[in-house]
Design a protein around this motif. Structure first.
Motif, PDB file in Angstrom:
ATOM      1  N   HIS A   1     -30.274 -43.829  -8.970  1.00  0.00           N
ATOM      2  CA  HIS A   1     -30.281 -45.274  -9.221  1.00  0.00           C
ATOM      3  C   HIS A   1     -31.442 -45.887  -8.448  1.00  0.00           C
ATOM      4  N   GLY A   2     -32.070 -46.893  -9.045  1.00  0.00           N
ATOM      5  CA  GLY A   2     -33.154 -47.524  -8.317  1.00  0.00           C
ATOM      6  C   GLY A   2     -33.714 -48.749  -8.992  1.00  0.00           C
ATOM      7  N   LYS A   3     -34.670 -49.350  -8.311  1.00  0.00           N
ATOM      8  CA  LYS A   3     -35.384 -50.537  -8.777  1.00  0.00           C
ATOM      9  C   LYS A   3     -36.699 -50.085  -9.402  1.00  0.00           C
ATOM     10  N   PHE A   4     -36.859 -50.381 -10.697  1.00  0.00           N
ATOM     11  CA  PHE A   4     -38.068 -50.032 -11.430  1.00  0.00           C
ATOM     12  C   PHE A   4     -38.828 -51.319 -11.705  1.00  0.00           C
ATOM     13  N   THR A   5     -40.083 -51.349 -11.287  1.00  0.00           N
ATOM     14  CA  THR A   5     -40.935 -52.512 -11.515  1.00  0.00           C
ATOM     15  C   THR A   5     -42.017 -52.141 -12.507  1.00  0.00           C
ATOM     16  N   LEU A   6     -42.113 -52.944 -13.570  1.00  0.00           N
ATOM     17  CA  LEU A   6     -43.105 -52.746 -14.624  1.00  0.00           C
ATOM     18  C   LEU A   6     -43.484 -54.108 -15.169  1.00  0.00           C
ATOM     19  N   ASN A   7     -44.764 -54.343 -15.351  1.00  0.00           N
ATOM     20  CA  ASN A   7     -45.243 -55.611 -15.912  1.00  0.00           C
ATOM     21  C   ASN A   7     -44.755 -56.809 -15.086  1.00  0.00           C
ATOM     22  N   GLY A   8     -44.644 -56.617 -13.778  1.00  0.00           N
ATOM     23  CA  GLY A   8     -44.225 -57.691 -12.886  1.00  0.00           C
ATOM     24  C   GLY A   8     -42.739 -57.987 -12.885  1.00  0.00           C
ATOM     25  N   VAL A   9     -41.946 -57.190 -13.598  1.00  0.00           N
ATOM     26  CA  VAL A   9     -40.495 -57.390 -13.685  1.00  0.00           C
ATOM     27  C   VAL A   9     -39.804 -56.209 -13.006  1.00  0.00           C
ATOM     28  N   THR A  10     -38.808 -56.498 -12.190  1.00  0.00           N
ATOM     29  CA  THR A  10     -38.034 -55.457 -11.515  1.00  0.00           C
ATOM     30  C   THR A  10     -36.616 -55.449 -12.054  1.00  0.00           C
ATOM     31  N   LYS A  11     -36.169 -54.266 -12.472  1.00  0.00           N
ATOM     32  CA  LYS A  11     -34.809 -54.081 -13.007  1.00  0.00           C
ATOM     33  C   LYS A  11     -34.224 -52.808 -12.441  1.00  0.00           C
ATOM     34  N   ASP A  12     -32.888 -52.766 -12.425  1.00  0.00           N
ATOM     35  CA  ASP A  12     -32.194 -51.539 -12.052  1.00  0.00           C
ATOM     36  C   ASP A  12     -32.228 -50.568 -13.226  1.00  0.00           C
ATOM     37  N   ILE A  13     -32.548 -49.305 -12.950  1.00  0.00           N
ATOM     38  CA  ILE A  13     -32.429 -48.263 -13.961  1.00  0.00           C
ATOM     39  C   ILE A  13     -31.751 -47.050 -13.324  1.00  0.00           C
ATOM     40  N   VAL A  14     -31.263 -46.173 -14.168  1.00  0.00           N
ATOM     41  CA  VAL A  14     -30.637 -44.933 -13.714  1.00  0.00           C
ATOM     42  C   VAL A  14     -31.372 -43.774 -14.370  1.00  0.00           C
ATOM     43  N   ILE A  15     -31.777 -42.828 -13.549  1.00  0.00           N
ATOM     44  CA  ILE A  15     -32.444 -41.622 -14.029  1.00  0.00           C
ATOM     45  C   ILE A  15     -31.433 -40.483 -13.955  1.00  0.00           C
ATOM     46  N   ALA A  16     -31.191 -39.830 -15.080  1.00  0.00           N
ATOM     47  CA  ALA A  16     -30.353 -38.627 -15.103  1.00  0.00           C
ATOM     48  C   ALA A  16     -31.231 -37.478 -14.630  1.00  0.00           C
ATOM     49  N   ALA A  17     -30.891 -36.884 -13.499  1.00  0.00           N
ATOM     50  CA  ALA A  17     -31.784 -35.913 -12.874  1.00  0.00           C
ATOM     51  C   ALA A  17     -31.078 -34.609 -12.545  1.00  0.00           C
TER      52      ALA A  17
END
Length: 189
Positions: free
Chosen positions: A121-137
């Motif tokens: 789980h983490g904070k992904f920042t792209l195009n100036g926007v930060t959202k929570d995403i989940v990476i299945a790892a």
């Protein structure tokens, strides 16, 4: 007496819990990749990658939940194997690299699922926007390398909607979601 002290010291060291080890992501040796795919109008897949990124992670095989990762991506390094398309992807229609030259992922927690699999789980920042995403790892492996170092490697997948990151260029409903594939190999510091 010396033998008793040495034996006691060794026993005490062995009783200590394993500590997380710190790793740098091996981008110099090209042993790490950030790749993506998106549907092209629902007819085929468009594949690409980011050529320049860096990061590090902390990993403890005995306490996976204590692990963490930080990655910074140079968005100008997007490469879809087509120069004109890459120029468009760098424009304000998509990544807006002049205004937002970097993207990042900072983990907030690791949730073990089964075996060597986990959710990152983490904070992904792209195009100036930060959202929570989940990476299945999943952990691929770890151990000594031929050059005297120690490595650990992981793979992961994630998906997100372009509009969630302020990218509203309309490519049709089939092209609304980006799928990420990540391969990370780290060298212990």
């Amino acid at each position: 007496m010396k033998k008793l002290l040495l034996a006691s010291s060794l026993a005490a060291l062995m009783a200590l819990p394993a500590q997380a080890a710190d790793y740098v992501i091996d981008t110099e040796g090209a042993h790490a990749f950030i790749q993506f795919k998106i549907s092209h109008l629902g007819y085929s897949w468009l594949y690409g990658r980011f050529n320049d990124f860096s990061g590090d992670f902390s990993y403890d095989s005995n306490n996976l939940a204590a692990s963490k990762i930080n990655v910074t991506i140079d968005t100008k390094s997007i490469d879809s194997n087509h120069t004109e398309r890459d120029q468009h992807l760098r424009s304000a229609d998509f990544l807006n690299v002049e205004k937002f030259p970097q993207s990042s992922f900072v983990s907030t927690k690791v949730v073990p699922t089964s075996g060597d699999n986990f959710e990152l789980h983490g904070k992904f920042t792209l195009n100036g926007v930060t959202k929570d995403i989940v990476i299945a790892a999943e952990k691929i492996g770890e151990g000594q390398d031929p050059w005297g170092g120690y490595r650990a490697g992981f793979a992961g997948t994630a998906a997100f909607a372009l509009k969630d990151f302020g990218i509203n260029y309309d490519l049709g409903p089939a092209s609304a979601t980006v799928y990420l594939e990540l391969s990370v190999e780290g060298i212990r510091k």
